[in-house]
Design an enzyme around this catalytic site. Structure first.
Site, PDB file in Angstrom:
ATOM      1  N   HIS A 240       1.000  -1.210   0.085  1.00  0.00           N
ATOM      2  CA  HIS A 240       0.013   0.043  -0.067  1.00  0.00           C
ATOM      3  C   HIS A 240       0.942   1.401   0.072  1.00  0.00           C
ATOM      4  CE1 HIS A 240      -0.073   1.670   4.276  1.00  0.00           C
ATOM      5  NE2 HIS A 240       0.021   0.125   4.812  1.00  0.00           N
TER       6      HIS A 240
ATOM      7  N   GLU B 185      -5.530   1.912   1.959  1.00  0.00           N
ATOM      8  CA  GLU B 185      -5.300   0.706   2.982  1.00  0.00           C
ATOM      9  C   GLU B 185      -5.482   1.339   4.224  1.00  0.00           C
ATOM     10  OE1 GLU B 185      -3.081  -1.955   5.816  1.00  0.00           O
ATOM     11  OE2 GLU B 185      -3.062   0.186   5.372  1.00  0.00           O
TER      12      GLU B 185
ATOM     13  N   HIS C 246       1.870   5.024  12.621  1.00  0.00           N
ATOM     14  CA  HIS C 246       0.843   5.694  12.671  1.00  0.00           C
ATOM     15  C   HIS C 246       0.894   7.160  13.315  1.00  0.00           C
ATOM     16  CE1 HIS C 246      -2.406   2.729  11.048  1.00  0.00           C
ATOM     17  NE2 HIS C 246      -1.342   2.573  10.382  1.00  0.00           N
TER      18      HIS C 246
END
Ligand code: TRP
Ligand code: ZN
Ligand code: CA
Length: 448
Positions: free
Chosen positions: A135, A181, A297
């Site tokens: 991704h 994704e 993240h």
């Protein structure tokens, strides 16, 4: 001394393969003439050309570029943001210049346009396509250099290595970079849904690379298709690097989109937010008690959030898998695996077995597996016959029936073996359950 005799050492019997091209012609010839497959000693499988080393510097140059793209576009490369499309444009330009046939597939999600990038390397058997993907989007909180610049850059560089080598594998090679994704595998699901089932069935395997340069890395291999999994494990075994099975979230990346429609999948992963144990730190180095990726993240998933050794090893593993899995050592459908060594069947005695080793196939055995049996016996009603799958599951082929006094069991059974992995040691198990008459297994074979 070999327990299998000279003529047919319990091996796959196949067309001679001096080269993939010769194999294709030889097979075509057999099919055209209807001639039986030769019963000579098996040819050694053609060994795949060795994969090249993937230069870490090139992979890192792609990561640099993705970082710059993020920096110039509000700090991220997320779905619907300018940094995502700029990432697609960068990867596409590299592939176009290298001779790939590229296509950008658009989809709409959350009110914005998303993009998948698909790149085909011309040539090879499109009915047996090996695909690798990653991704390309980040979360909106950062540049997403480990997640998933790492997989995107490594797959790109592996594709460029295919071009540099002008590789002409037996199978077709395709590459994919997925959008959105991070919003739920949106791009890869869109791609798979857009494929007619005839196109899906041409995908021999999909290899996924999502987070392969984690700063405190583990070496995780997906536990999915056994051939793909073993291909990666073999590579790391050759490096002397131990691996573990990926357990941080099966279904949490794009391979799930393929797996869900029955396409064999595999992949690599170096860990996300889970904590490295002290046992793992002992075998891999790094810091126990700390996440594999402390910047998962977050805004600090930037250029400094990469372990170069992990990225280098995984990039080379991708090339190894592409070269190995596309080489066409997997037998085409209709291939025979046979054992012609005689095995005596003791009168009213213990069961005996004869083994056929199946290697190099992908996925499960067919739903209509043909089991050709040639048992010489002077009272076949005495004989009970089972096929034993590699995992030990028994399929009854024939029961005893005392009144059936005819000679021999020479026939072909059809077994639904679709729940069994194709590769492994298959056995024909034969037992004579009544006295006086006896015989032997003359030969038997599996047709995949
Ligand atoms: N795909 C996840 C993400 O982008 C990361 C992830 C978590 C992952 N577990 C995984 C990737 C297992 C591959 C395998 O946030
Ligand atoms: Zn992520
Ligand atoms: Ca008997």
């Amino acid at each position: 001394m070999s327990p299998y005799g000279i003529r047919s050492p319990h091996m796959k019997l196949s067309v001679p393969r001096c080269s993939a091209v010769a194999a294709a012609f030889a097979l075509a010839g057999l099919l055209a003439s209807g001639a039986p497959t030769a019963s000579a000693a098996p040819a050694a499988p053609v060994s795949a050309l060795a994969a090249p080393d993937i230069p870490l510097a090139n992979v890192k140059a792609h990561l640099n570029r993705l970082q710059t793209i993020a920096t110039e576009n509000g700090g991220n490369r997320a779905h619907g943001r300018a940094g995502y499309k700029a990432s697609v444009d960068y990867v596409k330009a590299q592939l176009d210049a290298a001779g790939f046939t590229t296509a950008v597939q658009q989809f709409s999600y959350n009110g914005t346009t998303g993009y998948n990038l698909i790149a085909d390397w011309p040539g090879g058997d499109v009915n047996r396509t090996v695909m690798a993907g990653a991704h390309l989007d980040s979360v909106s909180s950062g540049a997403g250099i480990n997640d998933n610049g790492s997989g995107s850059a490594a797959v790109l560089e592996a594709a460029l290595a295919v071009s540099r080598a002008q590789l002409q594998p037996a199978k077709h090679l395709r590459f994919g970079w997925w959008g959105a994704e991070e919003l739920g595998l949106v791009g890869s699901k869109h791609y798979v849904n857009s494929l007619p089932s005839t196109e899906r069935s041409k995908l021999s395997g999909y290899l996924n690379f999502d987070m392969i340069g984690s700063p405190n890395p583990g070496y995780f291999v997906y536990d999915d298709d056994p051939v793909i999994e073993q291909t990666f494990k073999d590579y790391f075994a050759g490096l002397g690097v131990p691996t573990e099975i990926e357990t941080e979230g099966d279904g949490r990346s794009d391979h799930a989109s393929f797996k869900n429609v029955g396409i064999p999948v595999g992949g690599l992963f170096t860990g996300a937010s889970r904590t490295k144990t002290s046992a793992q730190a002992q075998k891999w180095g790094g810091t126990a008690g700390q996440a594999f990726d402390r910047c998962y993240h977050s805004s600090c998933d930037s250029l400094s959030n990469i372990n170069d050794t992990a990225l280098d090893r995984n990039s080379d593993a991708i090339a190894h898998a592409l070269w190995t899995l596309s080489a066409g050592t997997t037998e085409p459908p209709g291939e025979l695996y046979e054992n012609t060594t005689d095995v005596a069947i003791p009168d009213a005695g213990a069961a005996v077995t004869s083994t056929v080793s199946v290697t190099g196939r992908t996925g499960n055995a067919p739903a209509a597996l043909k089991v050709g049996v040639d048992i010489k016996h002077t009272w076949r009603g005495d004989v009970v016959v089972d096929l034993i799958a590699p995992d030990g599951t028994a399929y009854r082929l024939k029961n005893s029936s005392g009144s059936d006094s005819a000679d021999n069991v020479i026939t072909t059974y059809t077994v639904d073996a679709s729940s069994e992995a194709a590769n492994g040691d298959w056995k024909l198990r034969v037992q004579d359950v009544a006295r006086y008459d006896t015989g032997y297994i003359d030969s038997w074979k599996l047709t995949f």
